[in-house]
Design an enzyme around this catalytic site. Structure first.
Site, PDB file in Angstrom:
ATOM      1  N   ASP A  59     -20.220  20.581 -14.344  1.00  0.00           N
ATOM      2  CA  ASP A  59     -19.673  20.327 -13.283  1.00  0.00           C
ATOM      3  C   ASP A  59     -20.611  20.583 -12.173  1.00  0.00           C
ATOM      4  OD1 ASP A  59     -19.856  23.106 -13.502  1.00  0.00           O
ATOM      5  OD2 ASP A  59     -17.392  23.268 -12.777  1.00  0.00           O
ATOM      6  N   SER A  60     -21.927  21.272 -12.256  1.00  0.00           N
ATOM      7  CA  SER A  60     -22.764  21.234 -11.467  1.00  0.00           C
ATOM      8  C   SER A  60     -23.052  19.692 -10.809  1.00  0.00           C
ATOM      9  CB  SER A  60     -24.104  21.741 -12.152  1.00  0.00           C
ATOM     10  OG  SER A  60     -24.562  21.129 -13.304  1.00  0.00           O
ATOM     11  N   ASP A  98     -18.190  19.300 -19.353  1.00  0.00           N
ATOM     12  CA  ASP A  98     -17.616  20.619 -18.461  1.00  0.00           C
ATOM     13  C   ASP A  98     -16.356  20.343 -17.884  1.00  0.00           C
ATOM     14  OD1 ASP A  98     -18.152  23.228 -17.911  1.00  0.00           O
ATOM     15  OD2 ASP A  98     -19.617  22.784 -16.414  1.00  0.00           O
ATOM     16  N   LYS A 128     -16.779  22.554 -22.459  1.00  0.00           N
ATOM     17  CA  LYS A 128     -16.942  23.901 -21.993  1.00  0.00           C
ATOM     18  C   LYS A 128     -16.187  24.199 -20.951  1.00  0.00           C
ATOM     19  CE  LYS A 128     -20.591  24.987 -19.190  1.00  0.00           C
ATOM     20  NZ  LYS A 128     -19.877  25.690 -18.102  1.00  0.00           N
ATOM     21  N   GLU A 130     -14.970  27.917 -18.265  1.00  0.00           N
ATOM     22  CA  GLU A 130     -15.578  29.234 -17.691  1.00  0.00           C
ATOM     23  C   GLU A 130     -14.454  30.516 -17.946  1.00  0.00           C
ATOM     24  OE1 GLU A 130     -17.002  28.711 -13.785  1.00  0.00           O
ATOM     25  OE2 GLU A 130     -17.989  27.309 -14.163  1.00  0.00           O
ATOM     26  N   GLU A 197     -24.367  33.414 -18.099  1.00  0.00           N
ATOM     27  CA  GLU A 197     -25.123  32.996 -16.945  1.00  0.00           C
ATOM     28  C   GLU A 197     -25.476  34.210 -16.064  1.00  0.00           C
ATOM     29  OE1 GLU A 197     -23.885  29.462 -14.844  1.00  0.00           O
ATOM     30  OE2 GLU A 197     -25.094  29.836 -13.112  1.00  0.00           O
TER      31      GLU A 197
HETATM   32  O1  KIV Z   1     -22.287  23.272 -14.766  1.00  0.00           O
HETATM   33  C1  KIV Z   1     -23.388  23.322 -15.235  1.00  0.00           C
HETATM   34  O2  KIV Z   1     -24.413  22.920 -15.143  1.00  0.00           O
HETATM   35  C2  KIV Z   1     -23.392  24.721 -16.132  1.00  0.00           C
HETATM   36  C3  KIV Z   1     -24.462  25.337 -16.449  1.00  0.00           C
HETATM   37  C4  KIV Z   1     -25.112  26.207 -15.328  1.00  0.00           C
HETATM   38  C5  KIV Z   1     -24.434  26.124 -17.786  1.00  0.00           C
HETATM   39  O3  KIV Z   1     -22.309  25.207 -16.340  1.00  0.00           O
END
Ligand code: KIV
Length: 295
Positions: A59-60, A98, A128, A130, A197
């Site tokens: 989600d970056s 994500d 993924k 969090e 992280e």
């Molecule tokens: O969103 C992302 O790119 C991430 C990485 C920093 C692991 O969660």
């Protein structure tokens, strides 16, 4: 896009598809796992050809591609759109989508349904999310639906407002102990791997030793079972800031800016398009046309 491609390059990879089992075997054999983020087809294709183990459609995306201040505004639709592009480019790497902010926090049912969309409509192999112990129920439910889950502990960017900024985590004995407990809880809930992280190197190494599933570090030192970076940081494409833990392998933002300036200069000075870029017309056809239009 040119009408006649100069070259075509098809992936000639004979690598076997990477799965969550590959992850487990790599940890058992002490082999390092590699992961990078990608958000589009050409980047995913290049990574797959380079031999990356896994690609995270992070989600970056929100910060490095869509220009948001942080990751909070990212939606399921935006994530799925980019997941599909990545899945068209990468055929071998394990693909992880994500889950964006508020797609899994409200209820276990919503979390499970949204996780399923990443596999059904995004072409992903896993998801993924969090968080620690507070996510255990959602993780259990998603895993029981047959969806592999990667956890994410330490600096969890979706909680940036709660954490008081993008800052390292687990630096006190109390916080570190809580992180170790969370890692054990995520393993127990069924995660196949956990991203760590921005946590102290020795804490990450201790966690990697305490759990049997692979840890993938970002700003967590060499003691993890694998490493991940945000690709736009690694390539120097994201110009707003570069976290301390990033190694820059290129400076694509400057390269791009130079290429664009060169293009503008070439066009304005009529150096582009040149002879080799134009389409020819047969003299006979040209004469026939002139006769027609001048008649
Ligand atoms: O969103 C992302 O790119 C991430 C990485 C920093 C692991 O969660």
């Amino acid at each position: 896009m040119s009408a006649t491609p100069v070259s075509t390059s098809a992936s000639t990879s004979t690598r076997k598809k990477v799965t969550t089992l590959t992850y487990r075997h790599k940890k058992e054999r002490g082999e390092i796992i590699t992961m990078l983020t990608a958000y589009d087809y050409p980047t995913a294709l290049a990574m797959d050809k380079a031999g990356i183990d896994s690609i995270l459609v992070g989600d970056s995306l929100g910060m490095v591609v869509l220009g948001y201040e942080n990751t909070l505004p990212v939606t399921m639709e935006e994530m799925l759109h980019h997941c599909r592009a990545v899945s068209r480019g990468a055929k071998t790497a394990l693909l992880i989508g994500d889950m964006p902010f508020m797609s899994y926090q409200v209820s276990v049912e919503e979390a499970t349904r949204n996780a399923g969309r990443f596999l059904q409509h995004g072409g992903m192999d896993a998801i993924k999310l969090e968080g620690g112990r507070e996510r255990a129920d959602a993780i259990r439910s998603i895993v029981s639906a047959g969806i592999p889950v990667m956890g994410h502990l330490g600096l969890t960017p979706q909680s940036v407002n709660q954490l008081g900024g993008f800052r390292a985590q687990g630096k006190t004995a109390v916080a570190a102990k809580r992180l170790i407990e969370d890692a054990l809880i995520l393993e127990g809930a069924g995660c196949f791997s956990i991203v760590l992280e921005a946590v102290p190197e020795r804490l990450a190494e201790l966690i990697a030793k305490k759990i049997s599933i692979p840890t993938i570090g970002i700003g967590a030192g060499v003691g993890c079972d694998g490493q991940v970076l945000v690709t736009h940081d690694l390539l120097g494409l994201f110009e707003r800031f570069t976290p301390k833990f990033v190694k820059k392998y290129a400076n694509f933002h400057d390269e791009m800016q130079k290429a664009f300036s060169d293009f503008i200069e070439d066009v304005e000075s009529k150096r582009f398009p040149a002879q080799e870029h134009i389409v020819e017309m047969d003299d006979k056809e040209w004469e026939a046309l002139l006769k027609e239009v001048n008649a």
